[in-house]
Design a protein around this motif. Sequence first.
Motif, mmCIF file in Angstrom:
data_model
loop_
_atom_site.group_PDB
_atom_site.id
_atom_site.type_symbol
_atom_site.label_atom_id
_atom_site.label_comp_id
_atom_site.label_asym_id
_atom_site.label_seq_id
_atom_site.Cartn_x
_atom_site.Cartn_y
_atom_site.Cartn_z
ATOM 1 N N ASP A 1 -22.627 21.013 16.515
ATOM 2 C CA ASP A 1 -23.981 20.465 16.723
ATOM 3 C C ASP A 1 -23.776 19.811 18.373
ATOM 4 N N LEU A 2 -22.667 19.145 18.801
ATOM 5 C CA LEU A 2 -22.656 18.745 19.891
ATOM 6 C C LEU A 2 -23.147 20.093 21.151
ATOM 7 N N ARG B 1 -26.806 20.146 21.181
ATOM 8 C CA ARG B 1 -27.057 19.262 22.208
ATOM 9 C C ARG B 1 -26.885 19.248 23.963
ATOM 10 N N TYR C 1 -25.236 10.917 18.126
ATOM 11 C CA TYR C 1 -25.255 11.552 16.811
ATOM 12 C C TYR C 1 -25.035 10.955 15.725
ATOM 13 N N ASP D 1 -26.794 20.870 10.872
ATOM 14 C CA ASP D 1 -27.099 18.726 11.485
ATOM 15 C C ASP D 1 -27.307 17.900 10.111
#
Length: 311
Positions: free
Chosen positions: A21-22, A26, A51, A296
Amino acid sequence: MTGQLLQFGRYMLTDGGLETDLLYNRGIDLPCFASVVLLRTAEGRAALEAYYRPYLELARRVGAGFILESATWRASPDWAAPLGLDLAELDGLNVAAIELVRRLRAEYERSMPEIVVSGCIGPRGDGYDPGEVMSAPEATDYHTHQARVLASAGVDMISAITMTNVNEAIGIARAAQMVGVPAVISFTVETDGRLPTGDTLMDAVMAVEAAEGASVSYYMVNCAHPDHFAAVLGQRAAWTQRIRGLRANASRCSHEELNAMTELDAGDPAELGQLYRALLATQPQIRVLGGCCGTDLRHVTAVAQACIPPA
């Protein structure tokens, strides 16, 4: 909770695929896929808080407990040098990771039924390939260092995530017992439902259960799509009652295929929720629900909606 086996009667949510996800959603660089490096800066710590918070809000909304898993999956001693750190600096980041999630717990715990702080320990090597398998005593010696650091920082439990082989799982379970913290073991499986070493999930669970000094609160399966292990959990048996958590991948791809990808395969969140629901119909003892690579907040929300009855 120290020194006691954990058994959750209520549903407990946890997060999704932190690193994917990061990195992919992102745009945050993670050297060596290690999220622990974010604890070095105020910006990184703020990114981790941003997060975690929506997951806590989701759990509060659906009336579930929550397991706050620390950003320490790739933070055991061998990873210090590749990350450009000395061991003392890496230890400090492990402590900082626990301090962050403990602060979040203090903020949310009055409005939620239960929040557990988990110190995450990943494999010594690759998360998909067992490589040269340590003996169980070697694994105990290696992982005791991080387990001791996490215990000193005040975790409620230690979760061994993405275990590719039995010996390393035994080693971490023994290390957790040595430092007086409950242990959770989560195995990963290939598309055939077997560990990367070829062991069946049943044999892996039973081997850890039989190992002296390796008390485990419960087991999980992570970093595999439900299609890869649904047949293994297709019927109730004594050993499957020890599987109490799922953190599946969004993608049906194999580990080898995932390793070669340059773009994220996020799969279908709604479908993933229904696949979890089907697994829980056979294995109703499963209470810990989250995600792994490619998942996510959308995926964990779909899982919660599919599996947790309205309050």
